[in-house]
Design a protein around this motif. Structure first.
Motif, PDB file in Angstrom:
ATOM      1  N   LYS A 148      51.338  40.784  36.845  1.00 16.77           N
ATOM      2  CA  LYS A 148      50.218  39.837  36.832  1.00 16.77           C
ATOM      3  C   LYS A 148      49.468  39.913  38.149  1.00 16.77           C
ATOM      4  O   LYS A 148      50.066  39.897  39.224  1.00 16.77           O
ATOM      5  CB  LYS A 148      50.741  38.419  36.601  1.00 16.77           C
ATOM      6  CG  LYS A 148      49.640  37.375  36.476  1.00 16.77           C
ATOM      7  CD  LYS A 148      50.232  36.007  36.181  1.00 16.77           C
ATOM      8  CE  LYS A 148      49.133  34.964  36.023  1.00 16.77           C
ATOM      9  NZ  LYS A 148      49.704  33.624  35.717  1.00 16.77           N
ATOM     10  N   LEU A 149      48.140  40.003  38.074  1.00 15.43           N
ATOM     11  CA  LEU A 149      47.317  40.018  39.281  1.00 15.43           C
ATOM     12  C   LEU A 149      47.169  38.592  39.803  1.00 15.43           C
ATOM     13  O   LEU A 149      46.894  37.672  39.039  1.00 15.43           O
ATOM     14  CB  LEU A 149      45.947  40.625  38.993  1.00 15.43           C
ATOM     15  CG  LEU A 149      45.949  42.109  38.595  1.00 15.43           C
ATOM     16  CD1 LEU A 149      44.537  42.559  38.234  1.00 15.43           C
ATOM     17  CD2 LEU A 149      46.504  42.964  39.718  1.00 15.43           C
ATOM     18  N   ASP A 151      45.470  35.531  41.581  1.00 18.54           N
ATOM     19  CA  ASP A 151      44.091  35.037  41.718  1.00 18.54           C
ATOM     20  C   ASP A 151      44.144  33.632  42.306  1.00 18.54           C
ATOM     21  O   ASP A 151      43.990  32.638  41.608  1.00 18.54           O
ATOM     22  CB  ASP A 151      43.387  35.038  40.356  1.00 18.54           C
ATOM     23  CG  ASP A 151      41.907  34.696  40.471  1.00 18.54           C
ATOM     24  OD1 ASP A 151      41.379  34.777  41.597  1.00 18.54           O
ATOM     25  OD2 ASP A 151      41.300  34.334  39.449  1.00 18.54           O
ATOM     26  N   ASP A 156      42.360  35.670  48.625  1.00 25.17           N
ATOM     27  CA  ASP A 156      41.030  36.053  49.116  1.00 25.17           C
ATOM     28  C   ASP A 156      41.013  36.091  50.640  1.00 25.17           C
ATOM     29  O   ASP A 156      40.496  37.037  51.239  1.00 25.17           O
ATOM     30  CB  ASP A 156      39.971  35.065  48.612  1.00 25.17           C
ATOM     31  CG  ASP A 156      39.800  35.121  47.103  1.00 25.17           C
ATOM     32  OD1 ASP A 156      40.078  36.189  46.525  1.00 25.17           O
ATOM     33  OD2 ASP A 156      39.408  34.102  46.508  1.00 25.17           O
ATOM     34  N   SER A 245      47.847  43.557  43.257  1.00 25.36           N
ATOM     35  CA  SER A 245      46.594  42.846  43.559  1.00 25.36           C
ATOM     36  C   SER A 245      45.875  43.472  44.747  1.00 25.36           C
ATOM     37  O   SER A 245      44.647  43.660  44.718  1.00 25.36           O
ATOM     38  CB  SER A 245      46.893  41.374  43.838  1.00 25.36           C
ATOM     39  OG  SER A 245      47.528  40.765  42.734  1.00 25.36           O
ATOM     40  N   ARG A 249      42.207  45.537  44.864  1.00 25.53           N
ATOM     41  CA  ARG A 249      41.084  45.113  45.706  1.00 25.53           C
ATOM     42  C   ARG A 249      40.635  46.210  46.665  1.00 25.53           C
ATOM     43  O   ARG A 249      39.436  46.391  46.884  1.00 25.53           O
ATOM     44  CB  ARG A 249      41.470  43.839  46.457  1.00 25.53           C
ATOM     45  CG  ARG A 249      41.646  42.652  45.520  1.00 25.53           C
ATOM     46  CD  ARG A 249      41.775  41.347  46.262  1.00 25.53           C
ATOM     47  NE  ARG A 249      41.866  40.221  45.322  1.00 25.53           N
ATOM     48  CZ  ARG A 249      41.334  39.029  45.540  1.00 25.53           C
ATOM     49  NH1 ARG A 249      40.663  38.799  46.634  1.00 25.53           N
ATOM     50  NH2 ARG A 249      41.468  38.069  44.650  1.00 25.53           N
TER      51      ARG A 249
END
Length: 371
Positions: A148-149, A151, A156, A245, A249
């Motif tokens: 699972k990514l 978020d 961020d 993840s 990115r």
């Protein structure tokens, strides 16, 4: 006499149908299972399609179709299922002559991994349900379930921090033989790159811009060596999700990524090393490797397995993801720092773990505590 004749006729019919079903029940009968997708992310929904075809005159009034899948496949209908270490499903149906039956079974995948369905067992009864015949049909279903990514807002901030440091290194690794043009001066530019002639014409500082060295990359190293007696399965999966993840990115920014880990695969083998690359297909390659990791198996000692990889690659920016924090591992990072090798250590932790970081590494360490 009529009653005797009827009994004899019934017996003959019984014997005849018993013979016909035993000899021909599986002739021109096919059982096929397939998935609507062969790769998904944890939590996604997909469909298992079950197709049974009877291409003959003999009807099949009672068929049981059984197969086994992973217990991580969450089917909403549990009426015909039994869940233990696996998910066992048994469907009862009937097929008339020259009939095809298709059933769609939606489900959700709850865990990362690589799963297969290699057979379906079929049990058929005759008209009087007095005898059962069994046969298995080989299947060739495989499913990669990607991690699972993540978020979350903290990711961020983490990525922007890492990206800034990576880009700084990237700008310091420009190829002086690959002139690209002239651009405005930025705070990270070296004074030696200023083009004074162009600056005098424009009134603002201008610098020579060069293409970046082709060997520059981000190297992600996932350490799943167990550092405590109590296994932290949640942190292991969080670490794998972080690796996926961050890879996604960086690749989205056009930065090549390589991937290394000391975790064994489900086959008990050393994990494939993913060499530097970019693009969607490269991310699929990383995700497939992450799907194959088996955290139930004991990982290789990280320092013994990765020491040479860590101390090479001066044009790489190394990102370690590791809950393991013993002295041998931190001493290796200290040697990297002494050798001026750029790296950052992401330390996933929960309330059960206390981070004890060497003073020399604190500036290069980021504590990740989202669990």
């Amino acid at each position: 006499m009529e009653l005797v004749a009827a009994a004899i006729a019934a017996y003959l019919i019984y014997i005849l149908q018993k013979y016909l079903y035993r000899k021909f029940w599986d002739k021109n009968l096919s059982v096929e299972l397939h998935l609507s997708k062969d790769t998904v992310v944890v939590g996604e929904e997909l469909t298992l399609v079950e197709t049974i075809t009877n291409r003959k005159l003999l009807p099949l009034p009672l068929l049981k179709v059984k197969f086994r899948t992973s217990r991580y496949f969450a089917f909403p209908d549990l009426e015909n299922a039994n869940i233990t270490d696996n998910y066992y499903r048994s469907d009862i149906l009937s097929l008339m002559m020259y009939q095809r039956l298709t059933r769609q079974l939606p489900f959700q995948v709850k865990h990362r991994g690589y799963f297969i369905v290699d057979r379906a067992d079929v049990i058929c009864s005759n008209l009087f349900i007095s005898t059962e015949m069994v046969k298995n049909w080989s299947q060739n279903i495989s499913l990669y379930v990607y991690p699972k990514l993540l978020d979350v807002p903290d990711l961020d901030a983490l990525f922007k921090n890492l990206l800034g440091m990576v880009l700084t290194k990237r700008f310091t690794n420009e190829d002086p033989f690959e002139f690209r043009g002239i651009r405005e001066y930025q705070p990270y530019d070296a004074l030696k790159s200023i083009n004074w002639k162009a600056s005098s014409k424009t009134g603002d500082l201008q610098v020579n811009a060069y293409n970046y060295t082709s060997s520059f990359q981000v190297k992600i190293l996932l350490n799943l060596e167990q550092g405590t007696t109590l296994r932290q399965e949640g942190l292991e999966e969080e670490s794998i999700s972080l690796a996926a993840s961050l890879s996604m990115r960086f690749l989205a920014q056009g930065i090549p990524v390589s991937f290394h880990t000391n975790c064994l695969t489900i086959r008990g083998e050393a994990c494939e090393i993913i060499k530097p690359g970019s693009g969607i297909h490269h991310m699929d390659a990383i995700n497939k490797v992450l799907s194959l990791l088996d955290t139930n198996k004991k990982s290789f000692p990280f320092v013994d397995y990765m020491e040479n990889e860590c101390l090479t690659g001066t044009n790489d920016y190394a990102i370690f993801i590791s809950t393991y924090q013993k002295e041998d591992y931190q001493s290796l990072l200290c040697r990297m720092a002494a050798a001026k090798i750029d790296f950052h250590w992401i330390f996933p932790k929960n309330n059960d773990i206390t981070a004890i970081i060497f003073d020399e590494l604190k500036a290069n360490t980021i504590i990740w505590s989202q669990i």
